[in-house]
Design a protein around this motif. Structure first.
Motif, short mmCIF file in Angstrom:
data_model
loop_
_atom_site.label_atom_id
_atom_site.label_comp_id
_atom_site.label_asym_id
_atom_site.label_seq_id
_atom_site.Cartn_x
_atom_site.Cartn_y
_atom_site.Cartn_z
N PRO A 525 30.55 29.11 21.81
CA PRO A 525 30.94 29.20 20.40
C PRO A 525 29.86 29.87 19.55
O PRO A 525 28.71 29.96 19.95
N SER A 526 30.29 30.30 18.36
CA SER A 526 29.38 31.01 17.46
C SER A 526 29.72 30.69 16.02
O SER A 526 30.91 30.60 15.67
N THR A 527 28.69 30.48 15.21
CA THR A 527 28.88 30.25 13.78
C THR A 527 27.97 31.20 13.02
O THR A 527 27.08 31.83 13.58
N THR A 528 28.20 31.30 11.71
CA THR A 528 27.35 32.12 10.86
C THR A 528 26.91 31.25 9.69
O THR A 528 27.69 30.99 8.78
N PRO A 529 25.71 30.71 9.77
CA PRO A 529 25.27 29.74 8.76
C PRO A 529 25.40 30.32 7.35
O PRO A 529 24.87 31.38 7.09
N GLU A 530 26.01 29.61 6.45
CA GLU A 530 26.82 28.42 6.66
C GLU A 530 28.18 28.70 6.05
O GLU A 530 28.66 27.98 5.20
N ASN A 531 28.82 29.77 6.55
CA ASN A 531 30.03 30.30 5.94
C ASN A 531 31.28 29.93 6.73
O ASN A 531 31.19 29.56 7.90
N VAL A 532 32.43 30.06 6.07
CA VAL A 532 33.73 29.69 6.65
C VAL A 532 34.67 30.88 6.48
O VAL A 532 34.63 31.58 5.47
N PHE A 533 35.53 31.12 7.49
CA PHE A 533 36.46 32.24 7.43
C PHE A 533 37.89 31.77 7.25
O PHE A 533 38.22 30.59 7.45
N VAL A 534 38.75 32.71 6.87
CA VAL A 534 40.16 32.44 6.66
C VAL A 534 40.97 33.22 7.69
O VAL A 534 40.81 34.43 7.84
N LEU A 535 41.84 32.52 8.40
CA LEU A 535 42.71 33.15 9.38
C LEU A 535 43.92 33.78 8.70
O LEU A 535 44.24 33.44 7.54
N PRO A 536 44.59 34.71 9.38
CA PRO A 536 45.77 35.34 8.77
C PRO A 536 46.83 34.36 8.31
O PRO A 536 47.56 34.64 7.35
N ASP A 537 46.91 33.17 8.97
CA ASP A 537 47.91 32.18 8.56
C ASP A 537 47.42 31.27 7.44
O ASP A 537 48.10 30.32 7.05
N ASP A 605 36.53 35.86 3.80
CA ASP A 605 35.67 34.71 3.51
C ASP A 605 36.42 33.68 2.68
O ASP A 605 37.17 34.05 1.76
N VAL A 606 36.18 32.41 2.98
CA VAL A 606 36.64 31.37 2.07
C VAL A 606 35.91 31.50 0.74
O VAL A 606 36.49 31.38 -0.34
N ASP A 607 34.61 31.78 0.81
CA ASP A 607 33.78 31.96 -0.38
C ASP A 607 33.14 33.35 -0.30
O ASP A 607 32.09 33.52 0.32
N PRO A 608 33.75 34.37 -0.90
CA PRO A 608 33.21 35.73 -0.79
C PRO A 608 31.81 35.89 -1.36
O PRO A 608 31.12 36.87 -1.05
N ALA A 635 24.93 51.52 4.40
CA ALA A 635 25.94 51.58 3.33
C ALA A 635 26.87 50.37 3.41
O ALA A 635 27.28 49.80 2.39
N ALA A 636 27.20 49.94 4.64
CA ALA A 636 28.04 48.76 4.81
C ALA A 636 27.30 47.51 4.35
O ALA A 636 27.90 46.59 3.76
N ALA A 637 26.01 47.45 4.62
CA ALA A 637 25.20 46.32 4.14
C ALA A 637 25.17 46.29 2.62
O ALA A 637 25.27 45.22 1.99
N ARG A 638 25.04 47.45 2.01
CA ARG A 638 25.06 47.53 0.54
C ARG A 638 26.39 47.02 -0.01
O ARG A 638 26.43 46.28 -0.99
N LYS A 639 27.47 47.41 0.65
CA LYS A 639 28.80 46.95 0.21
C LYS A 639 28.90 45.44 0.34
O LYS A 639 29.46 44.76 -0.54
N THR A 640 28.35 44.89 1.41
CA THR A 640 28.34 43.44 1.59
C THR A 640 27.61 42.76 0.44
O THR A 640 28.08 41.76 -0.11
N LEU A 641 26.45 43.29 0.06
CA LEU A 641 25.68 42.69 -1.03
C LEU A 641 26.40 42.83 -2.36
O LEU A 641 26.36 41.91 -3.20
N ASP A 642 27.07 43.96 -2.57
CA ASP A 642 27.84 44.12 -3.80
C ASP A 642 28.94 43.07 -3.88
O ASP A 642 29.21 42.51 -4.95
N THR A 643 29.58 42.80 -2.73
CA THR A 643 30.66 41.81 -2.70
C THR A 643 30.12 40.40 -2.88
O THR A 643 30.69 39.58 -3.61
N ARG A 644 29.00 40.09 -2.21
CA ARG A 644 28.40 38.76 -2.32
C ARG A 644 27.95 38.48 -3.76
O ARG A 644 27.97 37.34 -4.22
N GLY A 645 27.50 39.51 -4.45
CA GLY A 645 27.01 39.32 -5.81
C GLY A 645 25.57 38.87 -5.83
O GLY A 645 24.95 38.60 -4.80
N ASP A 646 25.02 38.76 -7.03
CA ASP A 646 23.61 38.44 -7.21
C ASP A 646 23.36 36.96 -7.47
O ASP A 646 22.22 36.55 -7.69
#
Length: 835
Positions: A525-537, A605-608, A635-646
């Protein structure tokens, strides 16, 4: 009248010049609470100084005072039987079942870092105090409180000596015989007050055999002291002695009384029976009373002047290695809390920013000394029996962040306690790897403590897998070992200490990886501290496969092990095995939104705007993503940070400063630095979920966590100098607000010291580089340079085999910079100036 006016003016100007020292935190009032008190420490002993007039409070800590005892082996014998079931559930994309099964693979919680106690000094004062002043001189590591009552000025100076392992308090009155006070001690732990002589008091005590984390609320007895085996619950002792003075001193179990003195020095010594992570702290513990008396007796034979001189000489030898001037560094003659309030309102105060940088270095020197314990979540300063998050070592980011500035800010020796912790954790980690997963090598999870706990915490299934079952704490910690080598070139350290530990972590990761349906190697198994994902359903999931954080850490570790084994010319077969597996690791993925994908699939993300941005590990502190080498991923990392916010907690903002600096966006990094320094915890500042800085410059998670301080100054270093690729990049992310300045003493990978670097209008006008080990030096600068002492500068044209840098060639990756190579000799300095 005229002469009296001039004398008053002179005193006023002199006082304000003292108040306005750039490396002093100072205030016009006592601390109202712990987050306004001022920290002093020597790595082992810590004091929070409140600076109260008539009833001073000094909160005391000793770095080895923890609840509990050595780790119990194999706390969950059934754990590894669930692993095949979890992997089957993940292959079937049954994430709900995978999460519930993973929760069954948990051990016990870590123990807690405990407070030693309090010293309360009650003065006999007959009037109202005036002319109040308190400060913390971070240049000398001395805290001072001063006030006047009825024409008498009272002063208290406090420091914690590393050479003498003693807390020193000097109290004075500027008129003879006016010093009258009682000093009493207490502890929130089980203890007994004692009087040793007419000049000495103290207490003996016992730490809890177990303390629940502060977030656990299901046990009727969260703090317990009972342990028949004598393997849990260490002993501790504290002594306070008054040195001879002109006053009268008496003592009993209620405290020490001083009458009609003019000046007096109090010495405080403390110790515990802790004798190593694997030793029973009671029956196999050290003699804490003997330790306390030895420290105290040795210090008592010295004068106050000798004690202070030894303390300052020692402290200066580390602190004075680095200086930082931003713009003109013009100081503001206001108390620190008022400066912070003004700063939050938009005032420009570069001297506050440079002082914040040096305060971070001060904290590392004061909380992490060679041969001592590593700095925990609160450094060494904690007043709670059940502190936030147990005040432990949280190794999914926070402990590592504590040591990001160690090498670059010229405090390499203070990295050593972390290496000792890693070594201890590896020993329990071999058993955890075997017992929980049936794998070789060693591993550690989300939390550890002074007992080197390495199992997945959670109290046998009560914790959430999204943090408890993350299995790559050991792999991430191992990065610090190789980074120390990259900065110092210490081959003996690499061979004797770093490589064996790195190899053990790599062995675990090698066994932990399994092939997916496409032949890629993944973690499951694998996790990403400490985030939660949303399935298509619409369902939520915590446990997945091959999170980007997992794969980035393993790729980083494997790269480091391959390089280290090549340098040492050892383990060719293992190197080939790891190299082959590296080529099969699940690759980085760019998601549908242009962001760096966090999970195996492109889940939402449950919490973007989650505070953790763990999947950008490869950008920082890793070196696999960079604008110069992997522009699409950057550039993808930058987009991630833009989405996460400050937004985010204190340490989260600090990590984002480092991310934006690595993206060479100094203005965005600076924006976050200003937000990190936003004052919190006073009237009119309600930043409960937005991080910030308390009036004493402690980082507000909230509550206080010291990693935000350390991560913040690491980010400031990254803005000025970067060396994670194959060059030394000067002014790599310089914000427009720092158009001129000077820094001295920063270190870089490759064994180089920036003896001096000055810049003006955003361009380097002079840099002096000293080589500690020799070899090629490659520098990247925003403008052309010339050699002023016959340095054979040449444009960089490829990776140099003599360089410690092992990254890809980047000499043509950014046309806006100039890149030069020149050969160096160990111990030689080289001066380059603007062309």
């Amino acid at each position: 009248m005229h002469s009296r006016y001039l004398l008053s003016l002179f005193i006023f100007l002199l006082s304000n010049s003292l108040f306005a020292q750039p490396l002093k935190l100072w205030y016009k009032q006592p601390a109202r609470n712990w987050n306004e008190a001022l920290p002093v420490g020597n790595g082992r002993l810590g004091v929070m100084v409140f600076g109260r007039e008539d009833e001073e409070l000094l909160q005391l800590n000793e770095s080895t005072l923890w609840s509990g005892g050595p780790v119990k082996p194999n706390p969950n014998p059934e754990a590894k039987t669930y692993l095949p079931q979890i992997r089957k559930a993940l292959a079937d994309e049954n994430y709900e079942r995978a999460t519930s099964l993973t929760q069954k693979m948990q051990g016990r919680y870590t123990e807690s870092y405990e407070p030693l106690g309090d010293l309360v000094i009650r003065h006999s004062l007959s009037g109202k105090p005036t002319n109040y002043y308190r400060d913390l001189n971070i240049s000398d590591a001395v805290a001072t409180t001063r006030f006047s009552v009825d024409g008498v000025t009272y002063s208290r100076d406090i420091f914690v000596s590393a050479p003498d392992q003693i807390i020193v308090i000097r109290l004075t009155a500027d008129k003879p015989g006016k010093l009258n006070f009682t000093a009493s001690t207490k502890s929130p732990l089980r203890h007994q007050n004692i009087a040793i002589s007419s000049r000495e008091i103290g207490f003996n005590g016992k730490a809890p055999s177990h303390t629940d984390p502060n977030y656990v609320d299901y046990n009727p007895q969260p703090v317990s002291y009972d342990d028949a085996s004598q393997c849990r619950g260490m002993r501790f002792a504290m002594r306070m002695r008054a040195l001879p003075s002109d006053g009268t001193v008496t003592a009993d179990t209620s405290g020490l009384r001083v009458s009609n003195a003019t000046s007096i020095v109090l010495l405080i010594s403390a110790a515990t029976s802790f004798n190593g992570f694997d030793k029973c702290p009671d029956k196999d513990g050290k003699d804490e009373i003997k330790l306390v008396n030895n420290y105290l007796n040795a210090a008592a034979r010295k004068s106050y002047t000798a004690l202070k001189q030894a303390h300052e000489t020692d402290f200066h030898s580390f602190f004075n290695r680095v200086s930082l001037t931003l713009n003109d560094n013009k100081d503001v003659a206001l108390p620190t809390d008022e400066r912070l309030m003004n700063y939050a309102s938009g005032t420009v105060d570069p001297a506050l920013e440079s002082m914040y940088y040096q305060f971070g270095r001060y904290l590392l020197i004061s909380s992490s000394r060679p041969n001592g314990t590593a700095a925990n979540l609160q450094g060494i300063w904690n007043p709670h029996v059940r502190p936030p998050w147990s005040s432990n070592y949280t190794i999914n980011i926070n402990t590592q962040m504590n040591y990001w500035p160690a090498e670059v800010s010229n405090l390499s020796e203070f990295h050593q306690p972390l290496f000792s912790l890693i070594s201890n954790v590896s020993k329990t980690g071999y058993a955890t790897s075997r017992d929980f997963y049936g794998t070789g090598g060693w591993t550690a999870h989300h939390n550890t403590d002074i007992w080197a706990e390495s199992n997945p915490v959670g109290d046998l299934g009560k914790g959430s897998p999204l943090w408890a079952n993350w299995a790559l704490g050991g792999a991430w910690l191992s990065q610090h070992l190789y980074e120390h080598y990259r900065f110092t070139g210490d081959r003996n350290f690499l061979q004797e200490t770093a490589y064996p530990l790195m190899k053990g972590a790599a062995q675990f990761c090698s066994d932990w990886l399994v092939p997916d349906k496409n032949g890629y190697l993944v973690t499951a198994p694998s996790t990403t501290p400490e985030n939660v994902f949303v399935l298509p359903d619409g369902k939520k999931g915590e446990v997945s496969v091959a999170t980007t954080m997992d794969m980035s850490i393993i790729r980083d570790l494997f790269t480091n092990v391959i390089e280290a084994s090549t340098i040492l010319n050892t383990d060719a077969d293992f190197r080939k095995q790891i190299s082959d597996k590296t080529s099969k690791l699940y690759p980085f993925k760019i998601g549908k939104k242009g962001n760096l994908q966090e999970w195996y699939q492109d889940f939402d993300d449950v919490d973007p705007q989650h505070r953790h941005v763990s999947h950008l590990f490869a950008l920082h502190p890793g070196r696999q993503i960079a604008p110069l080498t992997t522009p699409d991923l950057a550039a993808a990392a930058r987009k991630t940070l833009d989405t996460r916010g400050d937004g985010g907690t204190g340490w989260s903002k600090a990590w984002k400063i480092n991310f934006w600096a690595r993206l060479n966006d100094g203005d965005h990094a600076y924006k976050l630095l200003r937000e990190l320094l936003r004052i919190s915890g006073v009237e009119g500042t309600n930043y409960a979920n937005a991080g910030g800085t308390y009036p004493n410059l402690f980082c507000a998670h909230p509550p206080f966590q010291i990693d935000g301080n350390f991560g913040g100054i690491a980010g400031m270093s990254e803005m000025l100098v970067q060396s994670h690729l194959d060059d030394i990049y000067l002014l790599a992310a310089l914000p427009s607000q720092w158009q001129s300045g000077q820094v001295k003493g920063l270190r870089t990978r490759g064994g180089f010291e920036i003896v001096e670097m000055g810049w003006r209008d955003g361009k380097v006008n002079k840099v002096v580089i000293r080589s500690t080990i020799g070899g090629n030096c490659r520098i990247r600068v925003p403008n052309s340079l010339k050699a002023s002492n016959n340095v054979a500068l040449k444009p960089a044209s490829g990776a140099n085999p003599n360089s410690l840098f092992q990254g890809p060639t980047t000499s043509n990756a950014q046309s806006a910079t100039q890149v030069y190579d020149f050969m160096t000799k160990a111990g030689q300095s080289y001066t380059l100036t603007m062309q």
